[in-house]
Design a protein around this motif. Structure first.
Motif, PDB file in Angstrom:
ATOM      1  N   UNK A 128      -0.969  10.632   0.610  1.00 46.81           N
ATOM      2  CA  UNK A 128       0.067   9.882   1.314  1.00 46.81           C
ATOM      3  C   UNK A 128      -0.482   8.584   1.888  1.00 46.81           C
ATOM      4  N   UNK A 129       0.434   7.721   2.301  1.00 43.16           N
ATOM      5  CA  UNK A 129       0.096   6.479   2.981  1.00 43.16           C
ATOM      6  C   UNK A 129       0.366   6.686   4.467  1.00 43.16           C
ATOM      7  N   UNK A 130      -0.675   6.710   5.273  1.00 43.33           N
ATOM      8  CA  UNK A 130      -0.586   7.143   6.670  1.00 43.33           C
ATOM      9  C   UNK A 130      -0.702   5.961   7.633  1.00 43.33           C
ATOM     10  N   UNK A 131      -0.578   6.284   8.929  1.00 45.77           N
ATOM     11  CA  UNK A 131      -0.684   5.284   9.988  1.00 45.77           C
ATOM     12  C   UNK A 131      -1.741   5.706  11.005  1.00 45.77           C
ATOM     13  N   UNK A 185       0.777  -1.236   0.000  1.00 45.25           N
ATOM     14  CA  UNK A 185       0.000   0.000   0.000  1.00 45.25           C
ATOM     15  C   UNK A 185       0.808   1.285   0.000  1.00 45.25           C
ATOM     16  N   UNK A 186       2.079   1.229   0.448  1.00 47.96           N
ATOM     17  CA  UNK A 186       2.863   2.461   0.523  1.00 47.96           C
ATOM     18  C   UNK A 186       3.606   2.779  -0.769  1.00 47.96           C
ATOM     19  N   UNK A 187       3.397   1.997  -1.817  1.00 43.77           N
ATOM     20  CA  UNK A 187       3.931   2.311  -3.135  1.00 43.77           C
ATOM     21  C   UNK A 187       2.777   2.862  -3.964  1.00 43.77           C
ATOM     22  N   UNK A 188       2.805   4.181  -4.184  1.00 51.59           N
ATOM     23  CA  UNK A 188       1.692   4.863  -4.847  1.00 51.59           C
ATOM     24  C   UNK A 188       2.146   5.410  -6.186  1.00 51.59           C
ATOM     25  N   UNK A 189       1.337   5.162  -7.205  1.00 50.72           N
ATOM     26  CA  UNK A 189       1.722   5.488  -8.569  1.00 50.72           C
ATOM     27  C   UNK A 189       0.547   6.079  -9.327  1.00 50.72           C
ATOM     28  N   UNK A 225      -4.381   6.892   2.163  1.00 47.07           N
ATOM     29  CA  UNK A 225      -4.436   5.434   2.262  1.00 47.07           C
ATOM     30  C   UNK A 225      -3.610   4.960   3.443  1.00 47.07           C
ATOM     31  N   UNK A 226      -3.509   3.641   3.623  1.00 50.20           N
ATOM     32  CA  UNK A 226      -2.770   3.109   4.769  1.00 50.20           C
ATOM     33  C   UNK A 226      -1.354   2.711   4.360  1.00 50.20           C
ATOM     34  N   UNK A 227      -0.416   2.961   5.244  1.00 51.54           N
ATOM     35  CA  UNK A 227       1.000   2.719   4.943  1.00 51.54           C
ATOM     36  C   UNK A 227       1.290   1.234   4.730  1.00 51.54           C
ATOM     37  N   UNK A 228       0.661   0.396   5.520  1.00 56.28           N
ATOM     38  CA  UNK A 228       0.841  -1.048   5.440  1.00 56.28           C
ATOM     39  C   UNK A 228      -0.441  -1.690   5.923  1.00 56.28           C
TER      40      UNK A 228
END
Length: 873
Positions: free
Chosen positions: A419-422, A140-144, A314-317
């Motif tokens: 971003x991918x957040x927590x 999830x933390x790879x955003x394209x 979104x979520x980081x992991x």
């Protein structure tokens, strides 16, 4: 038994990816026997990484045609593909990775990745399905930014869809055509979507608060196309609500929904292209009950709300899954509460939490809302992560109040957009806007189990002081033998004997603006002053915390709460508590007398004109077996079934005249409308008919059958049919089920309902289950059909647990068989056996043996083996 050990993923091992993907270009070419996927990934090395580590891309069942780095076509000696990983050595900070692979959607029964659903091809990528489409950094933390071109036969697949906005379309040689879509918002691969099919499109328009016009489109196969109007209307209302309540405006030019008959879950929030289980989006008054309308409205809202709480942020992991799911479940619950009746919604949510999540917390697969490790991430799409996660968000709202909570979500969306957040990021925003320290509160994220709060009261008449002592505890759960105290918000009031709310003055951590008392210690003693008489404590109003409560109340106090509490949720809870205690006594001794208080409470509830019909129906309906089983240990299945039935029959017979009057007075020949008042009327109507039929009066079952046959909407039809099915008249039940199927066999959703109605009968057994699974209407590859039979049977307490013990071996055999078809769906059914320890030995032993049979099977998927082995530990 499998000897290989599946890999365990741990939160503590998280590290940023070595490489990122700035831009993804996909070309998906659909052919008759295979699909070719050409993937071009514009990649960058993480600047924090020293040197040039190997690049490992996830990929499952990929038939490699070509692998390329920049302009260099690699040979087989230049890369390695094993254990679902493709390994290459880039040697550059920036490069282009290209792969051409073949996949076979028509053979993909897992319904993950790209697969065949009826006549169309569609995708499901959450959590890790994209790796079944092409090689990728599937995390999830790879955003394209994605650009997708789909090519297919124009006649067979005239509709070609993907995420974002349409860019180009045109004809190709050989009767083929293409469509290109571009999504300008970076997203992880789990939010990718693609659909190709012969679909009917229904359109609408929504104008945002800033004046932008958004095109709304719902696509369905021809046999379902007449059922999309309600979903479109729900979507528009969701968009307007999110703008007003959270200030969130939609961002693309187009929003699309596709209905799929084959889908593992309810729906998926893919950016701009939501894919829905048909059962969760298609509705018509003739074929959909109030419950289905309600569910569809909520799911449409849920997936739309994900556009911000899940997509834009979104979520980081995957350990942060509750960050998007818990928050979005909470938001969709608020939407339903605002749109309909807040009390009805809260009662329904809490019933579901107690039935599904409390039992999960008490079982061998208990886990916190932020798990610390997993083997198969699909196993953590649970009531704990979703519904308990929503309760945790709700407690934050309860503690801070509406204004500060809204400021916190605004800051969260603005700070982490793109971003991918927590979960820590989310909590940090709440702390920043409020100044509140949530350090201890975060134990809700990492500690599993349902806390119990024991409450003791005392009153000093001379001093005018009332004292409450709260003692919180939490049972050990796997890998967590000891629990530290939680922060528990207690929304409360003190009532007089007449039910009047009294002013509160106390020495506790009490917020008079929110009426919330905070518990932070293992034991908290609070003294309330200035009281002329002993009050009645109305605690945990609106279920302000996901806890169980032990408090010995006098009969008089219980009666006050159940008949006079101004908080309708607590009033309902008090009445339900009376039912539970009566069932508990009957469970221990079936010859126990039913106390007069039951009759008094039923009479008071039915005669109270201040209560809306829906709340009345919820108050007088006995607790379900799913809820009851969380309150008994050990569970004697037959004794519990007999106890509940005796109480129901007592209420039915005692108030037979009232049930008959209600059945007649609540009937309506008006055209169907789905709104709170009408749905409530039908709910109370159905409850009255059910009780009346249970009284044994022949005219009651005649009334129920007549309602079924005359009904012009599904709610009335099911109110009549389910009452007949609950009776002892098997001949009439079989006749009506036969009639139902003959009339509706060409409607997918009605057939699924028919399967579930069969499997929900008290007399249902393994022989009938096998016959139903051999029926033309059943399909093992269709999750909805499987859930309609196996799910309904396993949820049918009287048939499954109080019936023959061979049911457990049967369900185990079906799990093993289903695991070869769809591991994700199979894994869900292992949960019906994991509670073997809480049943008496006559049930617990065969349940355990069924689990042992499952884990002894060679070739089990990680999905099934993880849950089944945990259940036996």
């Amino acid at each position: 038994m499998r000897t290989d050990t599946a890999r365990t993923i741990r939160l503590k091992d998280y590290k940023k990816p070595d490489y990122t993907i700035k831009k993804t270009d996909l070309t998906i070419q659909i052919f008759e026997n295979y699909t070719q996927v050409e993937s071009t990934l514009h990649m960058h090395k993480n600047p924090e990484v020293v040197g040039f580590p190997v690049l490992q891309l996830n990929g499952i069942d990929q038939q490699i045609q070509q692998i390329q780095l920049d302009e260099l076509v690699l040979t087989e000696s230049d890369y390695q593909y094993e254990d679902e990983l493709l390994t290459v050595q880039p040697g550059k900070d920036e490069f282009v990775f290209k792969s051409i692979t073949h996949i076979k959607p028509n053979e993909n029964t897992s319904l993950e990745g790209l697969y065949q659903s009826g006549t169309m091809i569609c995708s499901q990528c959450e959590a890790e399905g994209f790796r079944k489409i092409t090689f990728y950094l599937d995390r999830p933390d790879v955003m394209s930014v994605f650009t997708t071109r789909i090519e297919a036969d124009a006649k067979q697949y005239p509709i070609l869809l993907s995420n974002g906005n349409p860019v180009e379309q045109g004809e190709l040689a050989g009767g083929r055509h293409f469509a290109t879509w571009h999504d300008p918002f970076p997203k992880p691969s789990y939010l990718f979507a693609a659909v190709a099919g012969d679909l009917v499109r229904h359109d609408d328009v929504f104008v945002t608060q800033s004046g932008r016009e958004v095109s709304l489109r719902i696509f369905a196969e021809a046999h379902n196309a007449h059922k999309t109007d309600f979903a479109l209307d729900s979507l528009k209302r969701s968009m307007a609500w999110d703008e007003k309540r959270y200030g969130r405006e939609y961002d693309l030019d187009i929003f699309m929904i596709v209905a799929s008959d084959f889908f593992n879950m309810g729906a998926m929030e893919n950016k701009g292209l939501n894919i829905f289980n048909s059962a969760a989006v298609l509705a018509s008054p003739e074929t959909s009950s109030d419950d289905r309308f309600d569910r569809i409205e909520a799911i449409v809202a849920h997936e739309y709300f994900h556009n911000w709480s899940g997509n834009r942020v979104t979520c980081r992991d995957w350990f942060q899954l509750t960050l998007k799911e818990g928050l979005t479940v909470y938001r969709d619950s608020q939407f339903t509460a605002d749109t309909h009746n807040a009390t009805v919604k809260r009662i329904s949510d809490v019933d579901m939490l107690k039935a599904a999540q409390f039992s999960e917390d008490a079982g061998p697969n208990a886990h916190p809302i932020q798990p610390q490790e997993y083997v198969e991430i699909n196993n953590f799409y649970t009531a704990t992560v979703y519904e308990k996660g929503a309760e945790v968000i709700g407690m934050i709202h309860t503690i801070l109040g509406e204004a500060l909570f809204r400021q916190g979500t605004d800051l969260y969306f603005e700070t982490f957009d793109g971003q991918a957040a927590t979960t820590d990021d989310f909590i940090g925003c709440m702390e920043k806007v409020s100044g509140h320290d949530f350090t201890q509160f975060k134990r809700w994220y990492v500690q599993a189990g349902t806390p119990n709060v024991a409450v003791e009261e005392s009153f000093d008449a001379n001093a005018g002081q009332y004292k409450l002592t709260f003692t919180q505890s939490c049972r050990p759960t796997p890998n967590q033998p000891e629990k530290r105290p939680f922060v528990i918000p207690v929304k409360m009031a003190l009532l007089s004997e007449q039910g009047k709310e009294l002013p509160i003055s106390c020495d506790g951590d009490f917020n008079s603006d929110t009426s919330v008392l905070l518990l932070k210690e293992a034991t908290t003693v609070v003294t309330f002053s200035g009281l002329n008489a002993k009050p009645v404590a109305s605690l945990f109003r609106d279920f302000s915390a996901p806890v169980t409560v032990d408090m010995a109340l006098s009969d008089q106090d219980q009666m006050t709460l159940a008949t006079k509490d101004s908080n309708a949720f607590n009033r309902t809870n008090a009445l339900q508590s009376v039912f539970v205690e009566v069932i508990r006594k009957l469970n221990a001794d079936i010859d126990s007398a039913i106390p007069e208080s039951v009759d008094e409470l039923i009479k008071a509830t039915l005669g109270d004109g201040s209560l809306v019909d829906a709340v009345k129906a919820q108050m007088i309906t006995l607790p379900s077996f799913a809820v009851l089983r969380t309150m008994f240990s050990p569970i004697n299945a037959q004794a519990l079934a007999f106890a509940r039935e005796k109480l129901k029959r007592h209420i039915a017979v005692t108030f037979a005249e009232q049930w008959q009057q209600l059945a007649n007075s609540l009937a309506s020949a008006q055209p169907y409308e789905f709104n709170a008042a009408e749905a409530g009327r039908r709910a109370l109507h159905g409850t009255a008919i059910s009780y009346w039929v249970s009284s044994g009066q022949v005219e009651a079952i005649n009334f129920a059958e007549a309602l079924y046959r005359a009904a012009e909407n599904q709610s009335d039809r099911l109110n009549g049919l389910q009452a007949v099915l609950s009776s002892d008249d098997q001949e009439r039940s079989e006749k009506l089920l036969t009639h139902y199927y003959r009339q509706w066999k060409d409607d997918t959703q009605m057939v699924e309902t028919w399967l579930a109605l069969n499997a929900g009968q008290k007399s249902f057994d393994v022989a009938q289950a096998n016959a139903l699974m051999a029926h033309e209407a059943f399909d093992l590859t269709n999750p909805n059909k499987v859930r309609s039979v196996l799910g309904a049977f396993a949820s049918n307490f009287e048939a499954f647990h109080a019936g023959e013990v061979g049911n457990y071996q049967f369900i185990a055999e079906q799990i093993v068989k289903l695991d070869q078809v769809n591991p994700q769906v199979a894994a869900r059914f292992t949960k019906v056996l994991e509670s073997w320890r809480v049943f008496t030995e006559d049930r617990g032993v065969p349940m355990k043996q069924a689990l042992e049979m499952i884990v002894s099977t060679d070739g089990l998927s990680p999905d099934v083996s993880e849950l089944a082995m945990n259940a036996l530990k």
